[in-house]
Design an enzyme around this catalytic site. Structure first.
Site, short mmCIF file in Angstrom:
data_model
loop_
_atom_site.label_atom_id
_atom_site.label_comp_id
_atom_site.label_asym_id
_atom_site.label_seq_id
_atom_site.Cartn_x
_atom_site.Cartn_y
_atom_site.Cartn_z
N TYR A 69 -30.61 -60.48 50.58
CA TYR A 69 -31.02 -61.20 49.38
C TYR A 69 -30.92 -62.72 49.54
CZ TYR A 69 -31.58 -57.03 46.54
OH TYR A 69 -32.04 -55.84 46.02
N ARG A 92 -44.08 -42.43 32.87
CA ARG A 92 -43.43 -43.66 33.30
C ARG A 92 -42.18 -43.94 32.46
NH1 ARG A 92 -48.90 -44.66 34.08
NH2 ARG A 92 -49.45 -45.43 36.15
N SER A 123 -42.13 -52.04 40.11
CA SER A 123 -41.40 -50.81 39.82
C SER A 123 -41.72 -50.29 38.43
CB SER A 123 -39.89 -51.07 39.92
OG SER A 123 -39.54 -51.63 41.16
N ASN A 124 -41.86 -48.97 38.32
CA ASN A 124 -42.13 -48.34 37.03
C ASN A 124 -40.85 -47.91 36.31
OD1 ASN A 124 -44.96 -48.41 36.60
ND2 ASN A 124 -45.23 -46.90 38.23
N PRO A 125 -40.88 -47.84 34.98
CA PRO A 125 -41.99 -48.22 34.09
C PRO A 125 -42.15 -49.73 34.04
CG PRO A 125 -40.12 -47.56 32.77
CD PRO A 125 -39.73 -47.32 34.21
N ASP A 152 -54.87 -50.58 36.84
CA ASP A 152 -55.58 -49.70 35.90
C ASP A 152 -56.95 -50.28 35.56
OD1 ASP A 152 -53.51 -47.70 35.48
OD2 ASP A 152 -52.42 -49.28 34.43
N ARG A 155 -59.21 -49.56 38.40
CA ARG A 155 -59.61 -48.15 38.38
C ARG A 155 -60.71 -47.93 37.34
NH1 ARG A 155 -53.30 -46.12 38.49
NH2 ARG A 155 -53.15 -45.75 40.75
N ARG A 157 -62.86 -50.13 36.17
CA ARG A 157 -64.10 -50.75 36.65
C ARG A 157 -64.78 -49.88 37.70
NH1 ARG A 157 -62.35 -56.32 38.80
NH2 ARG A 157 -64.59 -56.49 39.28
N HIS A 179 -48.83 -50.04 30.37
CA HIS A 179 -49.20 -49.48 31.67
C HIS A 179 -48.70 -48.04 31.67
CE1 HIS A 179 -49.82 -48.81 35.88
NE2 HIS A 179 -48.54 -48.86 36.20
#
Length: 318
Positions: A69, A92, A123-125, A152, A155, A157, A179
Site C-alpha cells: 500500500y 449485488r 468492487s460490488n455492490p 451497463d 451493454r 448500446r 448499478h
C-alpha cells in the site's frame, strides 16, 4: 512514450480476475508509465505483473510490478477491485455486508499513504461501496468515482445496435440509477447519430415496441448474471470500462460517461451514490450532468434511490 503515459501512475488493489484484466487492458492502451498491483496474495500479484510485463516488447515501455500500500503514494488513480465475487443468483446488494467490511480495511490502508489521485471503485455492490469509501476517506466527493453503469450503458448500446443493425459507435444511451436491480435506460435521451431512437427505428421499418424496450432493458440488467452463469465471472468488459475511465482522467479529457458519484442535490437527491452522466477529467468528477427526465424515468430514479439508501442503512455502521 506518449504524453499521457509520461510520469503517470495507476495502482490496482486486487490481483484477481478483475484486477489482473484491468491491468492488462491498461497495459494494452499504454495509459501510464507505472502500474502497480497490490494484493494480500503477493505471489499472485507478482505473477500477474510478470505475465503482463512479458508482452511489453510488443507494446512499449512501462514499469509493471507488485507492491504494498505504500505504492499508493504518488498515484494518479487508485482502482479498488478486491472483493468477494458475486455467485449465480446472488444480487449485488447481497454482497454488501461481505464486501463493505473488506472495503473498509482497504480504504484505511490506502489513506495511510494517500497524497492525491482519484479513487475508482469497481468492487460490488459498486454504488454502496463507493458511498462508504467517499465517507471513510473524507475526500471531496469528486475524487471518488464508481465504475458503476459505465459498463451497463455500453451493454445497452451494444444490444440496441445489434437490434437496429447499426454501428455501435453511433448509438448513445444511458443506464441510470443503481448499478443493479433497479437500473433503467433513459429512453428519452437515447439516440442514433443524433436521431431519437424511436424515430430512427421507425425510419428503418423496425419500430421499437414497449415489449422490445422492456426486453432490451432486462437483457442489459441481466447481462452480468448471464456471463457469470456461462463462464463463472465477468472481467473483460469491466476491464475495458476501467481503462476507458482511467484514460479520461489521465488525459483530462472532460469526457461524459455514466458512472457512480455522490449526489448533493442533483436530480433532487442528497447523500446517496447513484449512476448519472458525469464529466470526467483530471480531478475526477468535474461536473454532474443533470438531464431533464420523463416522469416515468424520474420514478425509476426514485426507486433506485430507495434501494441504494436502504442498502447503505444496513452497512453504514460496519
Amino acid at each position: 512514450m506518449s504524453k499521457i503515459s509520461e510520469g503517470s501512475k495507476i495502482c490496482i488493489i486486487g490481483a484477481g480476475a478483475v484486477g489482473a484484466t484491468c491491468a492488462f487492458a491498461i497495459a494494452m492502451k499504454q495509459l501510464c508509465s507505472e502500474l502497480v498491483l497490490i494484493d494480500v496474495n503477493q505471489e499472485k500479484a507478482h505473477g500477474e505483473a510478470l505475465d503482463i510485463s512479458h508482452g511489453l516488447p510488443f507494446l512499449g515501455q512501462m514499469d509493471i510490478h507488485a507492491g504494498g500500500y505504500e505504492e499508493v503514494k504518488g498515484a494518479d488513480i487508485i482502482v479498488i477491485t478486491a472483493g468477494i465475487p458475486r455467485k449465480p443468483g446472488e444480487t449485488r446488494i447481497d454482497l454488501a455486508k461481505k464486501n463493505v467490511n473488506l472495503a473498509h480495511k482497504i480504504t484505511d490502508s490506502i489513506m495511510e499513504h494517500y497524497d492525491g489521485g482519484v479513487i475508482m471503485v469497481v468492487s460490488n455492490p459498486c454504488d454502496v461501496v463507493t458511498y462508504m469509501v467517499t465517507k471513510w476517506t473524507g475526500l471531496p466527493t469528486s475524487r471518488v468515482i464508481g465504475a458503476g453503469t459505465n459498463l451497463d450503458s455500453a451493454r445497452f448500446r451494444w444490444l440496441l445496435a445489434s437490434k437496429l443493425n447499426v454501428d455501435v459507435r453511433n448509438v448513445h444511451g444511458y443506464i441510470l440509477g443503481e448499478h443493479g436491480e433497479t437500473q433503467f435506460p433513459a429512453w428519452s435521451r437515447t439516440h442514433v447519430a443524433g436521431v431519437p431512437v424511436e424515430e430512427y427505428a421507425r425510419s428503418i421499418g423496425a419500430p421499437l415496441t414497449d415489449e422490445d424496450k422492456a426486453e432490451l432493458a432486462e437483457r442489459t440488467k441481466s447481462a452480468g448474471a448471464e456471463i457469470i452463469k456461462l463462464k463463472g465471472a465477468t472481467f473483460n468488459g469491466v476491464a475495458v470500462s476501467v481503462a476507458t475511465l482511467s484514460e479520461s482522467i489521465l488525459m483530462d479529457s472532460h469526457t461524459i460517461r455514466t458512472a457512480a458519484t455522490m449526489l448533493n442535490g442533483e436530480y433532487g437527491m442528497n447523500d446517496v451514490v447513484l449512476n448519472v452522466p458525469i464529466m470526467i477529467g483530471a480531478g475526477g468528477v468535474e461536473k454532474i450532468v443533470e438531464m431533464e427526465l420523463r416522469e416515468d424515468e424520474k420514478e425509476a430514479m426514485t426507486a433506485s434511490y430507495n434501494n441504494i439508501h436502504n442498502a447503505i442503512e444496513t452497512v453504514k455502521d460496519l
